[in-house]
Design an enzyme around this catalytic site. Structure first.
Site, short mmCIF file in Angstrom:
data_model
loop_
_atom_site.label_atom_id
_atom_site.label_comp_id
_atom_site.label_asym_id
_atom_site.label_seq_id
_atom_site.Cartn_x
_atom_site.Cartn_y
_atom_site.Cartn_z
N HIS A 10 0.85 -1.23 0.00
CA HIS A 10 0.00 0.00 0.00
C HIS A 10 0.89 1.29 0.00
O HIS A 10 1.66 1.52 0.90
CB HIS A 10 -0.87 -0.01 1.20
N GLU B 177 5.44 -3.00 1.99
CA GLU B 177 5.86 -4.27 1.40
C GLU B 177 7.18 -4.16 0.64
O GLU B 177 7.51 -5.01 -0.17
CB GLU B 177 4.74 -4.79 0.49
N ASP C 249 -2.34 -4.76 -9.02
CA ASP C 249 -3.34 -4.88 -7.97
C ASP C 249 -3.89 -3.48 -7.67
O ASP C 249 -3.34 -2.77 -6.84
CB ASP C 249 -2.72 -5.48 -6.70
N ASP D 62 -9.52 -11.02 -4.70
CA ASP D 62 -8.98 -10.93 -3.34
C ASP D 62 -10.11 -10.52 -2.40
O ASP D 62 -10.76 -11.37 -1.79
CB ASP D 62 -7.83 -9.92 -3.30
N LYS E 243 -5.19 -15.85 1.08
CA LYS E 243 -4.62 -15.25 2.28
C LYS E 243 -5.20 -16.01 3.48
O LYS E 243 -6.40 -15.94 3.74
CB LYS E 243 -4.98 -13.77 2.39
N SER F 94 -0.69 -15.39 -1.17
CA SER F 94 -0.27 -14.02 -0.88
C SER F 94 0.11 -13.81 0.58
O SER F 94 -0.44 -14.42 1.50
CB SER F 94 -1.40 -13.05 -1.25
N HIS F 95 1.04 -12.89 0.75
CA HIS F 95 1.40 -12.33 2.06
C HIS F 95 0.35 -11.29 2.48
O HIS F 95 -0.65 -11.09 1.79
CB HIS F 95 2.78 -11.68 1.98
N ARG F 96 0.61 -10.59 3.59
CA ARG F 96 -0.17 -9.41 3.98
C ARG F 96 0.80 -8.25 4.17
O ARG F 96 2.00 -8.43 4.31
CB ARG F 96 -0.94 -9.65 5.29
N LYS G 49 2.95 -14.06 -4.08
CA LYS G 49 3.50 -12.71 -3.91
C LYS G 49 3.86 -12.50 -2.45
O LYS G 49 3.10 -12.85 -1.55
CB LYS G 49 2.54 -11.63 -4.42
#
Length: 421
Positions: free
Chosen positions: A142, A194, A229, A300, A325, A352-354, A376
Site C-alpha cells: 500500500h 511491502e 493490484d 482478493d 490469504k 499471498s502475504h499481507r 506474492k
C-alpha cells in the site's frame, strides 16, 4: 498429542502487535506468527484487537492471546493427534468460536494455533511442511504516492528455476531504484509497507513505464511480465471509481470506463494478471470483464478465501483465480478447502502475504504443497518478505538434492497442475 499451548503478543512488519502461538508435542515446540492486512475486505474473518485499551493505540492483541491460552488451548490439549487431525482441530476451534467470521475468539488467535499445529503435524509425520500440506490437501504434486492503484508487480515467467526467477526479480528491483532516482530524485526511492517504491506519480502508465525501463536495462524484456493490484474497493463509492482519490481533485470514472482502461493497459504492456480490478461487491463489472478476459483475473476482496464467496463468483462467472490469504479465513484447512474448490473450477490460486507481515515463512510451504503457480511476498528487500523467497529456494534445492520431481511454473503459472475435485 498436544501437550501445551502458549501465546504471546509480538510485532509485525509495521510495528503493530500480532499473535505468536507455540504448540508443544512430544516432538518439540512449534511456533507460528500471524500476519495482518492493511487494506482488508469487509467479508474477511475478524482480527481481534484490544480496541478499548490505550496500549498500541488500541491495536493490541492481548485478548486474542488470552483466548489462545485460556479458552482454545485447554480445549485442544491431549485430545487431538496433530499428525492426522488438523481438520478436526480447526473444526473444534470454529465450533468453540461460534460465529461465522471468527469474531468470538479472533481469527488471529485461531489461525496461529492452526499454523503451529500444521508444523507440529509435519514433524510428527517426519516430512517437510510443504509435503504435509500437500497430503492434507490430498493433491498430487500500500503505497504513499498519489496513485489510486495499490501495487504493480513483476512476474519472471521466462526463468527456468525459482532461483533464477529470484535473481531476475532482485536485479530488476535494484535497477528500478536507480531508474526511479534518475527520474524523480533519490528522495523518491523510499519504500512502503511491502518494500515497494512509491515515487511521486499519479498515473498507472507512469508506473508501467518505470518498470519497462528497469526490465529493459536488465536485459529481461519478454522474460518478465507485469501484474497489477488496483485494490479498487478502496476507491469505489458504490457507483463510480475515483482514480484521483489521493489527489486534490477527483477523477471519477464509471465501471465501464475503468474496464476500458484496463483493456488498454493489457494491449499496450505485457500484463498477465489483474487482482481486484473492481470492488468487492461490484459483481456485474467483474462478470462483464471476465467474458473477454484472457489473463489471470484474481479475486482478493471479492473472495476473501471463503468457499461461499467462491461459489457465488463461480456462479456469476466473475473471475478465474483466487488470491489465498490464510488470515482472511482463519485456519489452514479452510484455506486448503478454498484452494481445492478453486482448482475444481479450473481457476488459478495465487498465494499471498499481507502488508503487516512476520518472519514466518509458512506460505512458502503452502504454495509448494498446493502446487500453486504464483506467490506474492513483496519486494526482495525486507526480512519478512525475503524469508519466504529464501524458503522457496531452500525447498527447490532440497527437492533437487533428493531427486524428487519439481518444476518452476514459469509461463504456465496460471495452471501448473490439472484441475481436480
Amino acid at each position: 498429542m498436544i501437550t501445551a499451548v502458549r501465546a504471546a503478543q509480538r510485532l509485525d512488519s509495521r510495528g503493530n502487535p500480532t499473535v505468536q502461538v507455540e504448540v508443544e508435542t512430544s516432538k518439540g515446540c512449534f511456533r507460528a506468527l500471524v500476519p495482518s492486512g492493511a487494506s482488508t475486505g469487509k467479508h474477511e474473518a475478524v482480527e481481534l484487537r484490544d480496541s478499548i485499551s490505550n496500549a498500541y493505540d488500541g491495536k493490541g492483541v492481548e485478548t486474542a492471546v488470552s483466548n489462545v491460552e485460556n479458552l482454545i488451548g485447554p480445549t485442544l490439549i491431549k485430545k487431538f493427534d496433530v499428525r492426522t487431525q488438523l481438520k478436526d482441530i480447526d473444526r473444534c476451534m470454529r465450533q468453540l468460536d461460534g460465529t461465522p467470521n471468527k469474531a468470538g475468539l479472533g481469527a488471529n488467535a485461531i489461525l496461529g494455533i492452526s499454523m503451529a499445529c500444521a508444523r507440529a503435524g509435519a514433524a510428527e509425520a517426519g516430512v517437510p511442511l510443504y509435503e504435509f500440506l500437500r497430503e492434507e490437501a490430498g493433491l498430487s504434486v500500500h503505497s504513499g504516492n498519489t496513485m489510486a492503484f495499490q501495487a504493480f508487480m513483476i512476474a519472471p515467467v521466462g526463468a527456468t528455476t525459482f532461483a533464477e526467477a529470484m535473481r531476475m526479480g532482485a536485479e530488476v528491483y535494484h535497477r528500478l531504484k536507480h531508474v526511479v532516482a534518475g527520474k524523480h530524485g533519490s528522495a523518491a526511492t523510499g519504500i512502503g509497507d511491502e518494500g515497494r517504491f512509491a515515487p511521486p506519480i499519479s498515473m498507472p502508465e507512469q508506473a508501467l513505464e518505470l518498470l519497462e525501463t528497469a526490465v529493459a536495462q536488465c536485459g529481461y524484456t519478454n522474460k518478465i511480465k507485469y501484474a497489477i493490484d488496483p485494490a479498487s474497493s478502496e476507491f469505489f463509492d458504490g457507483r463510480s471509481y475515483n482514480l484521483g482519490l489521493k489527489q486534490e481533485s477527483g477523477n471519477l470514472v464509471s465501471p465501464v470506463e475503468l474496464a476500458e482502461l484496463y483493456q488498454r493497459f493489457i494491449s499496450q504492456y505485457p500484463i498477465v494478471l489483474l487482482e481486484d480490478p473492481f470492488a468487492e461487491d461490484d459483481w456485474n463489472s467483474w462478470s462483464e470483464f471476465n467474458k473477454t478476459c484472457e489473463i489471470e483475473l484474481v479475486g482478493d476482496d471479492l473472495l476473501v478465501t471463503n468457499v461461499e464467496r467462491l461459489k457465488e463468483a463461480h456462479e456469476k462467472k466473475a473471475c478465474n483465480a483466487m488470491l489465498l490469504k490464510m488470515n482472511q479465513i482463519g485456519t489452514v484447512t479452510e484455506a486448503i478447502q478454498a484452494a481445492k474448490l478453486a482448482f475444481s473450477y479450473g481457476w488459478s490460486v495465487f498465494v499471498s502475504h499481507r502488508s503487516g507481515e512476520t518472519t514466518d515463512d509458512f506460505i512458502a510451504d503452502l504454495t509448494v504443497g498446493l502446487g500453486a503457480g504464483d506467490l506474492k511476498s513483496g519486494a526482495p528487500c525486507r526480512g519478512e518478505r525475503v524469508v519466504k523467497y529464501n524458503r522457496l529456494m531452500d525447498i527447490e534445492a532440497e527437492l533437487r538434492a533428493t531427486g524428487k520431481p519439481f518444476q518452476y511454473a514459469g509461463n504456465d503459472f496460471r495452471l501448473p497442475r490439472k484441475p481436480s475435485t
